[in-house]
Design a protein around this motif. Structure first.
Motif, PDB file in Angstrom:
ATOM      1  N   UNK A 203       9.502  -8.040  -4.899  1.00  0.00           N
ATOM      2  CA  UNK A 203       9.894  -6.644  -4.057  1.00  0.00           C
ATOM      3  C   UNK A 203       8.598  -6.339  -5.473  1.00  0.00           C
ATOM      4  N   UNK A 204       7.919  -7.026  -5.918  1.00  0.00           N
ATOM      5  CA  UNK A 204       6.899  -6.547  -7.102  1.00  0.00           C
ATOM      6  C   UNK A 204       7.175  -6.359  -9.053  1.00  0.00           C
ATOM      7  N   UNK A 205       8.172  -6.832  -9.123  1.00  0.00           N
ATOM      8  CA  UNK A 205       8.767  -6.254 -10.519  1.00  0.00           C
ATOM      9  C   UNK A 205       9.657  -7.644 -11.104  1.00  0.00           C
TER      10      UNK A 205
ATOM     11  N   UNK B 208      14.044  -8.819  -7.477  1.00  0.00           N
ATOM     12  CA  UNK B 208      13.071  -7.920  -7.540  1.00  0.00           C
ATOM     13  C   UNK B 208      11.665  -8.824  -7.679  1.00  0.00           C
TER      14      UNK B 208
ATOM     15  N   UNK C 115       1.359 -12.860   1.501  1.00  0.00           N
ATOM     16  CA  UNK C 115       0.558 -14.037   1.539  1.00  0.00           C
ATOM     17  C   UNK C 115       1.659 -15.179   2.947  1.00  0.00           C
TER      18      UNK C 115
ATOM     19  N   UNK D 213       3.475  -8.626 -13.010  1.00  0.00           N
ATOM     20  CA  UNK D 213       3.186  -8.061 -12.522  1.00  0.00           C
ATOM     21  C   UNK D 213       4.218  -9.474 -11.056  1.00  0.00           C
ATOM     22  N   UNK D 214       4.747  -8.697 -10.677  1.00  0.00           N
ATOM     23  CA  UNK D 214       5.715 -10.098  -9.217  1.00  0.00           C
ATOM     24  C   UNK D 214       5.323 -10.881  -8.704  1.00  0.00           C
ATOM     25  N   UNK D 215       5.830 -11.269  -7.634  1.00  0.00           N
ATOM     26  CA  UNK D 215       5.333 -11.664  -7.007  1.00  0.00           C
ATOM     27  C   UNK D 215       5.348 -11.196  -4.889  1.00  0.00           C
ATOM     28  N   UNK D 216       4.849  -9.836  -4.823  1.00  0.00           N
ATOM     29  CA  UNK D 216       4.834  -8.928  -3.659  1.00  0.00           C
ATOM     30  C   UNK D 216       4.008  -9.447  -2.566  1.00  0.00           C
ATOM     31  N   UNK D 217       2.459  -9.625  -2.954  1.00  0.00           N
ATOM     32  CA  UNK D 217       1.222 -10.180  -2.505  1.00  0.00           C
ATOM     33  C   UNK D 217       1.468 -12.065  -2.259  1.00  0.00           C
ATOM     34  N   UNK D 218       2.291 -12.873  -3.057  1.00  0.00           N
ATOM     35  CA  UNK D 218       3.014 -13.636  -2.944  1.00  0.00           C
ATOM     36  C   UNK D 218       3.495 -13.893  -1.597  1.00  0.00           C
TER      37      UNK D 218
END
Lengths: 194, 496
Positions: free
Chosen positions: A145-147, A142, A163, A155-160
């Motif tokens: 996926x951003x949650x 999760x 990258x 905020x979670x690690x979606x942008x990571x």
């Protein structure tokens, strides 16, 4: 009735002994193929330590990625590419002495520093048993996926995650160029004389 | 779930310039291979089209940067403040100059990948500045180094180039591992990867708890980042890599890793002096001594070794080591002095970027006829063959020396004043040693100027067609070096 052996400690000692012993063996052996094999055993034992610590996802990844993927690839790579003169690597006594000295010093430094944290030792079996066992795979997924399950306001690690995908793109392009070098028309003198 | 989507959207708005660059990177990587045929041939002039596309992306990113809000915005992974705004501007402008230098240094077949790598390096530099989390910081650092390996390889694919690439690759991986190990100890002490929460954890901990671990983690992170700065004793790769690669890659390596390394250290240094250092941005006492020792060793070794070089790229490699030493002084002093060390470093980075990119651009501007300037012998009597290049190169070299009327003088003066006004004995010693090193440096920079203007030319003067792109970049750098001396306030005011 009380079990005479405290099993978590037993397995911890077992896995850490395997990991350390084969890590030393990697350094000591002169043969590249054996080095790779010892590394497999050392990393597999490390996966056992992760499982013991309750990090089931990291442990599974350790086995899948390192033991299953990277090292099998490494062994094949070594076996397919190494010529006789590279199979066995001799280190001079001076280098061995230097490396041992630096390694031992660093180990003592790290061990002393780690022992200086009071929270990191002295837990009784009772206290350990009270630590709730939580699943790790679902929150990690999760999070990527951003949650964030543990702290919903962050905020979670979606942008990571995105990258990392750019990294992989660059790595694949680079690897394709390096692997294609032998057939390159523009000439690649590193391999042309080999 | 809508809340999550809202968070992702708000995070994405913080990094609009990087998203623009990312789009261009994807376009270059994905379309590039289809324009090269099976036999590995590309239509002539393809590199120019990709070059213009990269310039366009960088300009759009610059516009997004100008329009962007530069008030403090904080999010889990990224934090936008004045430092980010400044570092972004610096790396985007440096990116434009580097695209121009790369113009005739890459063949058509590999141009798409080379420009894509360059853009992702710029993107990584921006993200290093914006990172507010150990994870995003590490990934941003890697987003700079991984494309650098590919770019080094694409630039020059002969034996020396291959050796340079491999040397950089192996040492860079080693340094990344050190940084990662240091970060994991930091995580071990504080239990979080977020900078804000790390600060809270360090301020609220019991006195001296985990002191040893913090010191180890700081030393490991510093060692890993010093590789990027090319600070002694992590400088071994620099001379060989510079000598073995092209002008554009050498220009990139002399500036971008320094920006990345110093910006990352500016983020991380306060963690070393957690309780009292955070508010005033200064390292604690032990870190100060360590940084001071690094700065002195780096300055002296860089300058003394540069005296012996006859290959200009090698000389510039040692010169870049020496300049890293000057900038480390700013880190030692911190922000206690009337002239802040952090401001002095950021100012110096901008001026150093102008001079070093300028030198490499001008050295390669003549490369159109296949004769790049590389050694002392090539420079001999250049003022008679190529008077304009000689004059502009001299301006850049004066700037590197730190002579007025160039921006390099102001950069050095700021650092000197920072160290001197600190008032401590350490500050005074560092200021004096820096002045001494600037004097040593003057010898080898001015020797090059003397070679160009006082020695007779070896070859008959013959008209050489200049490559316009590096020529333009070199001219902009030299002119801007003088303009910044006249109007430094413009740059100084933009530093947070």
């Amino acid at each position: 009735m009380e079990d005479p052996i405290y099993w978590p400690s037993f397995f911890f000692l077992l896995f850490s002994a395997i990991a350390c012993a084969f890590a030393v063996a990697v350094v000591v052996t002169p043969n590249v193929v054996r080095m790779a094999f010892y590394l497999v055993l050392s990393l597999a034992a490390t996966a056992g330590l992760f499982f013991l610590a309750g990090a089931d996802f990291v442990g599974a990844m350790q086995i899948m990625i390192y033991v299953g993927g990277t090292l099998v690839l490494l062994i094949f790579g070594v076996m397919l590419t190494s010529q006789d003169r590279f199979i066995s690597m001799k280190t001079s006594n001076f280098e061995l002495g230097m490396a041992t000295g630096v390694g031992v010093c660093l180990f003592i430094l790290l061990a002393v520093a780690a022992r200086s944290i009071p929270e990191w030792h002295g837990l009784t079996a009772q206290q350990v048993a009270e630590i709730p066992l939580e699943p790790t795979a679902a929150p990690l997924g999760m999070g990527l996926l951003g949650a964030r399950v543990d702290s919903p306001d962050r905020s979670g690690y979606l942008l990571i995650f995105e990258i990392i995908s750019v990294h992989l793109l660059v790595v694949l392009v680079g690897a394709a160029y390096l692997a294609r070098a032998r057939r390159s028309r523009s000439g690649f003198s590193l391999t042309s004389d080999g | 779930m809508p809340q999550v989507i809202e968070q992702i959207r708000s995070t994405a708005t913080l990094i609009v310039p990087e998203i623009v660059l990312l789009a261009a990177v994807c376009a270059l990587f994905l379309v590039g291979p289809f324009l090269v045929n099976e036999a590995g041939e590309a239509p002539a002039g393809l590199r120019k089209r990709w070059g213009f596309l990269s310039l366009f992306a960088l300009v759009v990113a610059l516009v997004a940067w100008c329009d962007g809000d530069h008030s403090l915005v904080q999010n889990g992974l990224f934090r936008i403040d004045g430092l980010v705004w400044y570092a972004r501007g610096l790396s985007l402008i440096a990116g434009i100059l580097l695209v121009l230098v790369l113009w005739n240094q890459i063949d058509d077949v590999h141009s798409a990948e080379a420009y894509a790598c360059l853009l992702s390096i710029v993107m990584g530099t921006n993200l290093v500045a914006a990172a507010n989390d150990l994870i995003s910081l590490f990934l941003a650092l890697e987003l700079v180094s991984i494309p650098t390996y590919v770019l080094l390889y694409l630039g020059k694919r002969d034996r020396i180039g291959g050796e340079a690439t491999l040397k950089y690759f192996l040492l860079s991986i080693f340094s990344s591992a050190l940084v990662l190990y240091g970060m994991s100890w930091l995580y071990g002490v504080t239990g979080t990867t977020n900078f804000t929460m790390i600060r809270d954890a360090l301020v609220n901990r019991a006195p001296h708890a985990g002191e040893g671990l913090l010191e180890i983690s700081f030393a490991l992170i510093l060692a890993g980042l010093c590789f990027r700065l090319a600070a002694v004793p992590f400088h071994f790769y620099a001379p060989d890599v510079f000598q073995g690669t092209t002008a554009s890659n050498a220009a990139l390596l002399s500036l971008i890793p320094k920006v990345v390394g110093f910006v990352a250290l500016i983020h991380l240094i306060p963690l070393s002096g957690a309780t009292d250092g955070w508010e005033r941005w200064m390292p604690d006492h032990e870190s100060k001594l360590l940084l001071a020792a690094l700065a002195v060793a780096t300055m002296f070794l860089g300058n003394l070794m540069a005296l012996r070089q006859s290959h200009i790229y090698r000389l510039m490699a040692y010169s870049s080591i020496a300049h890293a030493g000057y900038m480390l002084i700013g880190l030692v002093i911190g922000d206690t002095a009337p002239v802040g060390g952090r401001e002095a470093i950021l100012f110096y980075l901008a001026t150093y970027g102008l001079m070093t990119i300028g030198v490499f651009a001008l050295l390669s501007a003549r490369a159109g006829d296949g004769q790049p300037l590389k050694t002392d012998a090539d420079l001999r009597g250049l003022s008679r063959v190529q008077p304009m290049i000689a004059v502009l190169l001299a301006v850049c070299l004066f700037s590197l020396t730190g002579l007025p009327p160039t921006a390099g003088f102001l950069g050095k003066l700021n650092l000197f004043l920072t160290a001197w006004s600190d008032g401590t004995q350490l500050g005074h010693v560092l200021a004096i040693l820096m002045a001494l090193n600037a004097a040593i440096g003057a010898y080898y920079y001015l020797r090059l100027v003397a070679l160009m203007f006082l020695e007779p030319s070896a070859a008959e003067p013959q008209p050489v067609r200049l490559a316009w792109a590096p020529w333009l970049a070199g001219t902009v750098c030299a002119v801007a070096s003088i303009a910044l001396f006249v109007a430094p306030q413009w740059l100084w005011d933009s530093i947070p």
